[in-house]
Design an enzyme around this catalytic site. Structure first.
Site, PDB file in Angstrom:
ATOM      1  CB  CYS A   1      38.039 -31.679  25.858  1.00  0.00           C
ATOM      2  SG  CYS A   1      37.498 -33.383  25.682  1.00  0.00           S
TER       3      CYS A   1
ATOM      4  CD  GLU B   1      40.449 -36.668  31.621  1.00  0.00           C
ATOM      5  OE1 GLU B   1      40.872 -36.099  30.610  1.00  0.00           O
ATOM      6  OE2 GLU B   1      40.984 -37.665  32.111  1.00  0.00           O
TER       7      GLU B   1
HETATM    8  P1  NAP Z   1      33.219 -25.717  34.078  1.00  0.00           P
HETATM    9  O1  NAP Z   1      32.584 -24.406  34.121  1.00  0.00           O
HETATM   10  O2  NAP Z   1      34.494 -25.923  34.784  1.00  0.00           O
HETATM   11  O3  NAP Z   1      32.114 -26.738  34.597  1.00  0.00           O
HETATM   12  C1  NAP Z   1      32.329 -28.114  34.593  1.00  0.00           C
HETATM   13  C2  NAP Z   1      31.476 -28.771  35.663  1.00  0.00           C
HETATM   14  O4  NAP Z   1      31.912 -28.339  36.945  1.00  0.00           O
HETATM   15  C3  NAP Z   1      30.002 -28.410  35.590  1.00  0.00           C
HETATM   16  O5  NAP Z   1      29.234 -29.541  35.941  1.00  0.00           O
HETATM   17  C4  NAP Z   1      29.861 -27.319  36.633  1.00  0.00           C
HETATM   18  O6  NAP Z   1      28.560 -27.227  37.151  1.00  0.00           O
HETATM   19  C5  NAP Z   1      30.813 -27.823  37.689  1.00  0.00           C
HETATM   20  N1  NAP Z   1      31.318 -26.797  38.589  1.00  0.00           N
HETATM   21  C6  NAP Z   1      31.374 -25.466  38.387  1.00  0.00           C
HETATM   22  N2  NAP Z   1      31.943 -24.874  39.455  1.00  0.00           N
HETATM   23  C7  NAP Z   1      32.255 -25.860  40.329  1.00  0.00           C
HETATM   24  C8  NAP Z   1      32.859 -25.885  41.616  1.00  0.00           C
HETATM   25  N3  NAP Z   1      33.275 -24.768  42.223  1.00  0.00           N
HETATM   26  N4  NAP Z   1      33.011 -27.068  42.228  1.00  0.00           N
HETATM   27  C9  NAP Z   1      32.619 -28.214  41.638  1.00  0.00           C
HETATM   28  N5  NAP Z   1      32.029 -28.261  40.415  1.00  0.00           N
HETATM   29  C10 NAP Z   1      31.857 -27.088  39.773  1.00  0.00           C
HETATM   30  O7  NAP Z   1      33.506 -26.202  32.596  1.00  0.00           O
HETATM   31  P2  NAP Z   1      32.517 -26.191  31.335  1.00  0.00           P
HETATM   32  O8  NAP Z   1      32.386 -24.779  30.916  1.00  0.00           O
HETATM   33  O9  NAP Z   1      31.289 -26.991  31.636  1.00  0.00           O
HETATM   34  O10 NAP Z   1      33.347 -27.030  30.293  1.00  0.00           O
HETATM   35  C11 NAP Z   1      34.229 -26.448  29.359  1.00  0.00           C
HETATM   36  C12 NAP Z   1      35.643 -26.834  29.669  1.00  0.00           C
HETATM   37  O11 NAP Z   1      35.727 -28.240  29.883  1.00  0.00           O
HETATM   38  C13 NAP Z   1      36.609 -26.551  28.553  1.00  0.00           C
HETATM   39  O12 NAP Z   1      37.692 -25.868  29.058  1.00  0.00           O
HETATM   40  C14 NAP Z   1      37.037 -27.922  28.051  1.00  0.00           C
HETATM   41  O13 NAP Z   1      38.350 -27.982  27.575  1.00  0.00           O
HETATM   42  C15 NAP Z   1      36.855 -28.774  29.227  1.00  0.00           C
HETATM   43  N6  NAP Z   1      36.562 -30.142  28.844  1.00  0.00           N
HETATM   44  C16 NAP Z   1      37.501 -31.090  29.031  1.00  0.00           C
HETATM   45  C17 NAP Z   1      37.239 -32.395  28.686  1.00  0.00           C
HETATM   46  C18 NAP Z   1      38.259 -33.468  28.905  1.00  0.00           C
HETATM   47  O14 NAP Z   1      37.904 -34.639  28.779  1.00  0.00           O
HETATM   48  N7  NAP Z   1      39.480 -33.143  29.218  1.00  0.00           N
HETATM   49  C19 NAP Z   1      36.006 -32.742  28.152  1.00  0.00           C
HETATM   50  C20 NAP Z   1      35.070 -31.747  27.980  1.00  0.00           C
HETATM   51  C21 NAP Z   1      35.361 -30.442  28.335  1.00  0.00           C
HETATM   52  P3  NAP Z   1      27.535 -26.072  36.668  1.00  0.00           P
HETATM   53  O15 NAP Z   1      27.328 -26.276  35.213  1.00  0.00           O
HETATM   54  O16 NAP Z   1      26.338 -26.362  37.477  1.00  0.00           O
HETATM   55  O17 NAP Z   1      28.216 -24.786  36.987  1.00  0.00           O
END
Ligand code: NAP
Length: 520
Positions: free
Chosen positions: A295, A256
């Site tokens: 999102c 997602e």
């Molecule tokens: P993110 O930086 O991609 O992080 C998301 C999750 O992934 C966090 O728990 C993060 O952990 C973990 N993570 C980071 N690097 C990773 C890796 N290499 N391998 C596995 N996991 C890893 O995203 P975010 O900044 O938290 O969220 C914002 C984004 O999420 C936006 O672009 C938004 O559109 C999207 N979003 C989408 C939805 C949907 O339902 N489609 C819902 C909400 C948000 P750490 O925090 O420990 O780094």
């Protein structure tokens, strides 16, 4: 200050290694620390698979539903505490915090009800059985059985309660144990939810594990019966897709990710009409609720060119009245972004969008009410407009995860509106606001292949509707392309990700007996 702990292998674990501090994003006051590293994650997954999986599979759907009901009741009983944590650690206003926490409670209770309705069975029939030969005895039937692995859930920072609960509800009801990993920056809410569940012994041992801090080598240890459900940025999703263990074991993955959700205003909608007011209200809500860190928030406003100036002026008036500041302070309607990194990304993104058009509202110098001078990760509500017919590649290609949207004029036809929205390359939800059924039909069918959900705004549902930004457990959430290609929720559809569909082929009485479908 507390140090968050993981709950792995049935016990609490404090990491060893690099310490990070979780802060209040409005004041930058430290709230908790988390220490990443040192956990034996292979053993934690194995424990969940064996202990949690066995315990959950032994339960009927009704019994699993009771577990979800108990989770929902527990979070309801501790709602105030969870709301306080969401305000402090998430930069949420109280209303934003309710959106997250109440969303979690509602989703769990919805899935509890589905479990109750499925009753005393452990597997699900998928559709009707079929006669395969001349004799009715030779029969086929699809079944859905729980996978015997663990569901690894990696969540984004913006919904620490709902994100955890919506994924856990479907997995647990399907009979699959969960290891949940919240985003580090806002992990306090999730950590407390799991702590409450463990304190009250709500779930069987091993059914729900928690990993706080960075992900480490977790995804190196997933196996062929496991599934991974990830919510976050498209960039992280892309990294996960190609991890060797996922590729080697064909691990089922749900992503997602980002989305450039659009809201199309129909050419029939006149300024000051009820539908116009509904559109403006939904856009303002999506831009300011959780400071636009949803999102599903509307990012692109497709407006008939002859009404674009009027819409811009109405939005400027409404958005200028939004009080930005420390959400703990009386009267604040929009809080900060979750982290300094998010604020910097959003500023860069706004600069990028503004190069495609014109910044008509917003400034990086925010007078944040109730926040210490110079502290907090604030961005003001920001509106950009582009010229009719402008190419504007970043408007259609770059998600700004904050309180920003762009007015995109179109000439009024459904085909042009659809073509513009489709430039977003796949989204979670887009919407059309119009009372013209022909226009709505053309837009909906045009947008459908590019989206997981389409919202139809009209005066008839204005009172009842929470707008396109709210994900409902009864409907699917997810979308193709940029949105990650995933699908969650949607009532019982959400369980399928955690189940193996198997076709049974043989004697009808035997199949019916196995499937528990026999009426005798
Ligand atoms: P993110 O930086 O991609 O992080 C998301 C999750 O992934 C966090 O728990 C993060 O952990 C973990 N993570 C980071 N690097 C990773 C890796 N290499 N391998 C596995 N996991 C890893 O995203 P975010 O900044 O938290 O969220 C914002 C984004 O999420 C936006 O672009 C938004 O559109 C999207 N979003 C989408 C939805 C949907 O339902 N489609 C819902 C909400 C948000 P750490 O925090 O420990 O780094």
């Amino acid at each position: 200050m507390i140090t968050l702990r993981s709950h792995l292998g049935g016990s609490w674990f404090r990491g060893q290694g690099k310490e990070e501090t979780l802060v209040n994003p409005a004041t930058e006051e430290p709230l908790a620390t988390v220490v990443t590293g040192g956990a034996d994650l292979a053993a934690a997954l194995d424990f969940a698979r064996r202990r949690g999986g066995e315990a959950l599979r032994a339960l009927t759907f009704a019994e699993r539903g009771e577990l979800l009901k108990a989770m929902s009741d527990l979070f309801q009983a501790h709602r105030e505490e969870l709301l306080d944590l969401a305000v402090a650690n998430g930069g949420n206003t109280r209303s934003d915090a309710k959106f997250d926490v109440d969303g979690a409670i509602f989703t769990l209770s919805t899935y509890a009800e589905l479990g109750r309705a499925l009753g005393a069975r452990r597997v699900l029939a998928d559709g009707e059985g079929v006669q395969l030969g001349r004799s009715p005895r030779f029969h086929g039937q699809h079944l859905l059985v729980p996978r015997q692995g663990v569901a690894v859930h990696i969540n984004a920072f913006n919904f620490p309660a709902w994100g955890t609960a919506e994924k856990a509800a479907t997995a647990l009801l399907a009979g699959v144990p969960v290891l949940t990993k919240p985003a580090t920056s806002s992990a306090l809410v999730t950590a407390r939810m799991v702590e409450l569940l463990v304190e009250k012994n709500v779930l069987p041992v091993g059914a729900l594990s928690l990993l706080v801090g960075r992900v480490g080598d977790l995804l190196d240890h997933v196996g062929p019966q496991d599934v991974v459900a990830f919510t976050g940025s498209g960039a992280t999703g892309q990294k996960i897709r190609v991890l060797p263990a996922l590729v080697r074991h064909s691990v089922r993955l749900n992503v997602e990710a980002d989305s450039l959700n659009a809201a199309v205003l129909g050419p029939d909608v006149e300024p000051d009409s009820e539908t116009w007011g509904f559109y403006v209200k939904d856009v303002v809500r999506d831009m300011t609720q959780k400071a636009g860190q949803k999102c599903t928030a509307i990012r692109r406003l497709l407006v008939p060119a002859d009404k674009a100036d009027r819409l811009r002026d109405d939005l400027i008036e409404r958005l200028s009245a939004v009080t930005v500041g420390n959400p703990a302070h009386e009267g604040v309607r929009m809080g900060p972004l979750a982290t300094a990194g998010q604020r910097d990304d959003v500023r860069q993104g706004i600069d990028l969008l503004a190069r495609d058009g014109r910044l008509v509202l917003g400034s990086f110098e925010v007078k944040a009410v109730g926040a210490p001078e110079g502290k907090g990760f604030f961005v003001a509500p920001t509106l950009i407009e582009v010229e009719p017919g402008a190419d504007a590649p970043s408007v259609h290609g770059h998600e700004v995860f904050g309180p920003a949207a762009t007015v995109v004029p179109y000439s009024g036809g459904a085909a042009e509106a659809v073509a513009l929205v489709a430039r977003g390359e796949g989204g979670l939800v887009s919407s059309v606001y119009s009372e013209d059924v022909g226009f709505v039909g053309d837009v909906v069918l045009g947008l459908a292949p590019y989206h997981g959900r389409i919202f139809m705004g009209s005066a008839k549902i204005a009172e009842a509707s929470p707008g396109p930004g709210t994900v409902l457990p009864q409907l699917v959430h997810g979308g193709p392309g940029r949105a990650g290609g995933g699908e969650e929720l949607g009532g019982l559809r959400g369980l399928e990700f955690y189940q193996q569909r198997v076709a049974l082929e043989g004697s009808r009485p035997v199949i019916e007996r196995i499937a528990g479908l026999s009426v005798s």
